[in-house]
Motif scaffolding. Structure first.
Motif, PDB file in Angstrom:
ATOM      1  N   ALA A   1       2.598   2.284   0.848  1.00 46.59           N
ATOM      2  CA  ALA A   1       3.627   2.509   1.991  1.00 46.59           C
ATOM      3  C   ALA A   1       2.807   2.257   3.351  1.00 46.59           C
ATOM      4  O   ALA A   1       1.583   2.401   3.260  1.00 46.59           O
ATOM      5  N   GLY A   2       3.719   1.984   4.310  1.00 48.15           N
ATOM      6  CA  GLY A   2       2.995   2.273   5.622  1.00 48.15           C
ATOM      7  C   GLY A   2       2.914   3.561   6.129  1.00 48.15           C
ATOM      8  O   GLY A   2       3.315   4.310   5.279  1.00 48.15           O
ATOM      9  N   THR A   3       2.684   3.801   7.410  1.00 44.62           N
ATOM     10  CA  THR A   3       2.753   5.110   7.749  1.00 44.62           C
ATOM     11  C   THR A   3       2.736   4.966   9.336  1.00 44.62           C
ATOM     12  O   THR A   3       2.178   4.007  10.074  1.00 44.62           O
ATOM     13  N   PHE A   4       3.435   6.166   9.938  1.00 44.83           N
ATOM     14  CA  PHE A   4       3.403   6.100  11.376  1.00 44.83           C
ATOM     15  C   PHE A   4       2.325   7.174  11.831  1.00 44.83           C
ATOM     16  O   PHE A   4       2.336   7.389  13.052  1.00 44.83           O
TER      17      PHE A   4
ATOM     18  N   LEU B   1       8.592   3.425   0.195  1.00 39.96           N
ATOM     19  CA  LEU B   1       9.403   4.346   0.956  1.00 39.96           C
ATOM     20  C   LEU B   1      10.528   4.939   0.375  1.00 39.96           C
ATOM     21  O   LEU B   1      10.516   6.111   0.517  1.00 39.96           O
ATOM     22  N   VAL B   2      11.312   4.391  -0.327  1.00 37.16           N
ATOM     23  CA  VAL B   2      12.503   5.008  -0.916  1.00 37.16           C
ATOM     24  C   VAL B   2      11.800   5.976  -2.437  1.00 37.16           C
ATOM     25  O   VAL B   2      12.307   7.327  -2.409  1.00 37.16           O
ATOM     26  N   LEU B   3      10.831   5.528  -2.781  1.00 36.77           N
ATOM     27  CA  LEU B   3      10.205   6.770  -3.656  1.00 36.77           C
ATOM     28  C   LEU B   3       9.607   7.679  -3.098  1.00 36.77           C
ATOM     29  O   LEU B   3       9.798   8.960  -3.556  1.00 36.77           O
ATOM     30  N   ALA B   4       8.924   7.627  -1.939  1.00 34.05           N
ATOM     31  CA  ALA B   4       8.366   8.756  -1.239  1.00 34.05           C
ATOM     32  C   ALA B   4       9.617   9.738  -0.828  1.00 34.05           C
ATOM     33  O   ALA B   4       9.473  10.783  -0.713  1.00 34.05           O
ATOM     34  N   THR B   5      10.544   9.021  -0.259  1.00 33.90           N
ATOM     35  CA  THR B   5      11.669   9.917   0.308  1.00 33.90           C
ATOM     36  C   THR B   5      12.579  10.751  -0.771  1.00 33.90           C
ATOM     37  O   THR B   5      12.739  11.683  -0.556  1.00 33.90           O
TER      38      THR B   5
ATOM     39  N   VAL C   1      17.163   5.075  -2.474  1.00 40.94           N
ATOM     40  CA  VAL C   1      16.784   6.294  -2.372  1.00 40.94           C
ATOM     41  C   VAL C   1      17.407   6.962  -3.460  1.00 40.94           C
ATOM     42  O   VAL C   1      16.909   7.755  -4.248  1.00 40.94           O
ATOM     43  N   GLY C   2      18.953   6.654  -3.659  1.00 40.24           N
ATOM     44  CA  GLY C   2      19.900   7.302  -4.468  1.00 40.24           C
ATOM     45  C   GLY C   2      19.097   7.183  -5.867  1.00 40.24           C
ATOM     46  O   GLY C   2      19.433   7.961  -6.785  1.00 40.24           O
TER      47      GLY C   2
ATOM     48  N   VAL D   1      14.210  15.258   4.802  1.00 42.39           N
ATOM     49  CA  VAL D   1      13.008  14.458   4.289  1.00 42.39           C
ATOM     50  C   VAL D   1      12.595  13.483   5.304  1.00 42.39           C
ATOM     51  O   VAL D   1      13.549  12.710   5.844  1.00 42.39           O
ATOM     52  N   PHE D   2      11.294  13.243   5.510  1.00 39.10           N
ATOM     53  CA  PHE D   2      10.603  12.383   6.240  1.00 39.10           C
ATOM     54  C   PHE D   2       9.712  11.562   5.121  1.00 39.10           C
ATOM     55  O   PHE D   2       8.608  11.952   4.817  1.00 39.10           O
ATOM     56  N   GLY D   3      10.104  10.341   4.730  1.00 35.66           N
ATOM     57  CA  GLY D   3       9.296   9.806   3.580  1.00 35.66           C
ATOM     58  C   GLY D   3       7.994   9.099   4.001  1.00 35.66           C
ATOM     59  O   GLY D   3       7.749   7.969   3.421  1.00 35.66           O
ATOM     60  N   ASP D   4       7.095   9.725   4.753  1.00 39.75           N
ATOM     61  CA  ASP D   4       5.840   9.209   5.099  1.00 39.75           C
ATOM     62  C   ASP D   4       4.784  10.157   4.205  1.00 39.75           C
ATOM     63  O   ASP D   4       4.753  11.265   4.838  1.00 39.75           O
ATOM     64  N   VAL D   5       4.168   9.677   3.316  1.00 33.92           N
ATOM     65  CA  VAL D   5       3.376  10.229   2.353  1.00 33.92           C
ATOM     66  C   VAL D   5       2.050  10.703   3.191  1.00 33.92           C
ATOM     67  O   VAL D   5       1.280  11.597   2.739  1.00 33.92           O
ATOM     68  N   GLN D   6       1.730  10.239   4.308  1.00 28.07           N
ATOM     69  CA  GLN D   6       0.509  10.589   5.104  1.00 28.07           C
ATOM     70  C   GLN D   6       0.621  11.474   6.221  1.00 28.07           C
ATOM     71  O   GLN D   6      -0.470  11.775   6.672  1.00 28.07           O
TER      72      GLN D   6
END
Ligand SMILES: NC(=O)c1ccc[n+]([C@@H]2O[C@H](COP(=O)([O-])OP(=O)(O)OC[C@H]3O[C@@H](n4cnc5c(N)ncnc54)[C@H](OP(=O)(O)O)[C@@H]3O)[C@@H](O)[C@H]2O)c1
Length: 351
Positions: A89-92, A128-132, A176-177, A283-288
């Motif tokens: 994923a990316g990250t913010f 992203l959707v997996l993380a979410t 996501v669903g 949820v916020f889907g940012d794994v970092q």
């Protein structure tokens, strides 16, 4: 890969796009340089363009998901070698990472080997959707962002932990669903009641849903359909689309003491929340992110095996032509609505 790469830059809010040359980064300690072969598009990408959300400065590069091959490894990285197929994923978080470009430097802890049964195009639709779905269901409740705290299916005792409990998953055909349904099955929930357009019923049943209700029905009708399926109280509900209407409808459907997961800004009426006695997690889907990174690291340690073992499957994919130059039109399509479909571009095919 020393030198320049192509990237898609956006000039400002609702601004113009242009493919430009920027520097290729060098991987720092603990990082890998990934040559991006496929990038999945997400609703967030057009929202960044239209509203400037999460954009600290302009011109900006959007894009959150990526899959490709390792082009260089930074100091101390032993998990991957040059040529390995990887996804991330990316990250913010700093250093910020976005993927509408040809090369990206990523922290190796948040990179996974592409499962052998997935194409790079499929892998690029998932981060992203997996993380979410995973952080939303398995991370601890936490403010302002967190999950509903189920036992992760990758931990001992996680599989089947919710056996016999019903779950309601609104908007099951969203990307996501679809993952929430699959995780719910692994967690043992039954029945798994979801909503979608009727043409997506067979797909969602194949992923583990037991009942698919027409998402165009009003929530009052959905609630009565749910009561016809189970007489057990609904203690867990996940709203994968999280419009203001669906958040409020999903909240109403849950029994007092239950938990509701949403994935956009909370729009549940404050007076309802004050008296409802139900927990709401956003949820916020940012794994970092600092709070989420422990659960995120664990997800990345198990991601490859979850797909290779057949526990999780990717959704339907369409590759759009033109590489990064194809992104603007593809984002318009995404904004106008796709049905159970992920759009992918291949940055190396950028003219
Ligand atoms: N918090 C986070 O970190 C995070 C991360 C990713 C996404 N999100 C949010 O999660 C939501 C889903 O994202 P996604 O990428 O999974 O979307 P997506 O796959 O692009 O969504 C497409 C699907 O949405 C369904 N849909 C559209 N409007 C609906 C409605 N009112 N009720 C029920 N279903 C509806 C359509 O279903 P049918 O075709 O069956 O009609 C279609 O299959 C978005 O709101 C997005 O902003 C949040």
């Amino acid at each position: 890969m020393d030198g320049k790469q192509k990237a898609l830059l956006c000039s400002g809010v609702k601004g113009t796009y242009a493919v430009e040359l920027i520097d290729i980064p060098q991987p720092g300690p603990g990082e890998v340089l990934v040559e991006l072969r496929a990038v999945g598009l997400n609703p967030m990408d057009w929202m960044m363009h239209d509203f400037g959300m999460f954009v600290p400065s302009w011109p900006a590069i959007f894009g959150y998901d990526g899959a490709g091959v390792v082009a260089k490894v930074g100091e101390g990285v032993t998990k991957f070698g040059v040529g390995d197929k990887v996804m991330h994923a990316g990250t913010f978080e700093a250093p910020r990472v976005s993927t509408f470009r040809q090369y990206v430097a990523m922290k190796a802890d948040f990179v996974a080997a592409v499962p052998h049964n997935l194409s790079l195009d499929e892998a690029a639709t998932l981060p992203l959707v997996l993380a979410t779905a995973a952080l939303g269901m398995y991370d601890a409740p936490r403010a302002p962002h967190g999950g509903i705290g189920l036992t992760p299916v990758w931990e001992a005792g996680g599989r089947g932990a919710c056996a016999g409990a019903p779950i309601f998953i609104n908007a099951g055909s969203t990307a996501v669903g679809q993952l929430m349904i699959q995780f719910a099955k692994l967690s043992g929930f039954a029945p798994i009641i979801t909503t979608a357009s009727p043409h997506n019923t067979a797909l969602l049943l194949s992923l583990g849903a037991t009942h698919v209700l027409d998402r165009h029905s009003p929530f009052s009708a959905l609630a009565s359909s749910v009561r016809g399926i189970t007489d057990k109280p609904i203690m867990h509900a996940l709203d994968a689309i999280s419009t203001p209407e669906s958040q409020n409808g999903t909240y109403d459907l849950v029994a007092p003491g239950g938990r509701v997961l949403i994935d956009t800004r909370c729009a549940i009426a404050p007076e309802k929340r004050a008296t409802g006695g139900k927990e709401v997690a956003q949820v916020f889907g940012d794994v970092q992110r600092a709070g989420e990174s422990a659960c995120g690291r664990a997800l990345y340690a198990h991601l490859t095996g979850l797909f290779e073992g057949g526990d999780l499957k990717p959704g339907r994919v369409e590759v759009v032509p033109g590489g990064l130059a194809g992104v603007p039109d593809a984002l318009e399509r995404l904004k106008n609505g796709v049905s159970a479909l992920k759009l992918v571009v291949r940055p190396q095919e950028t003219p």
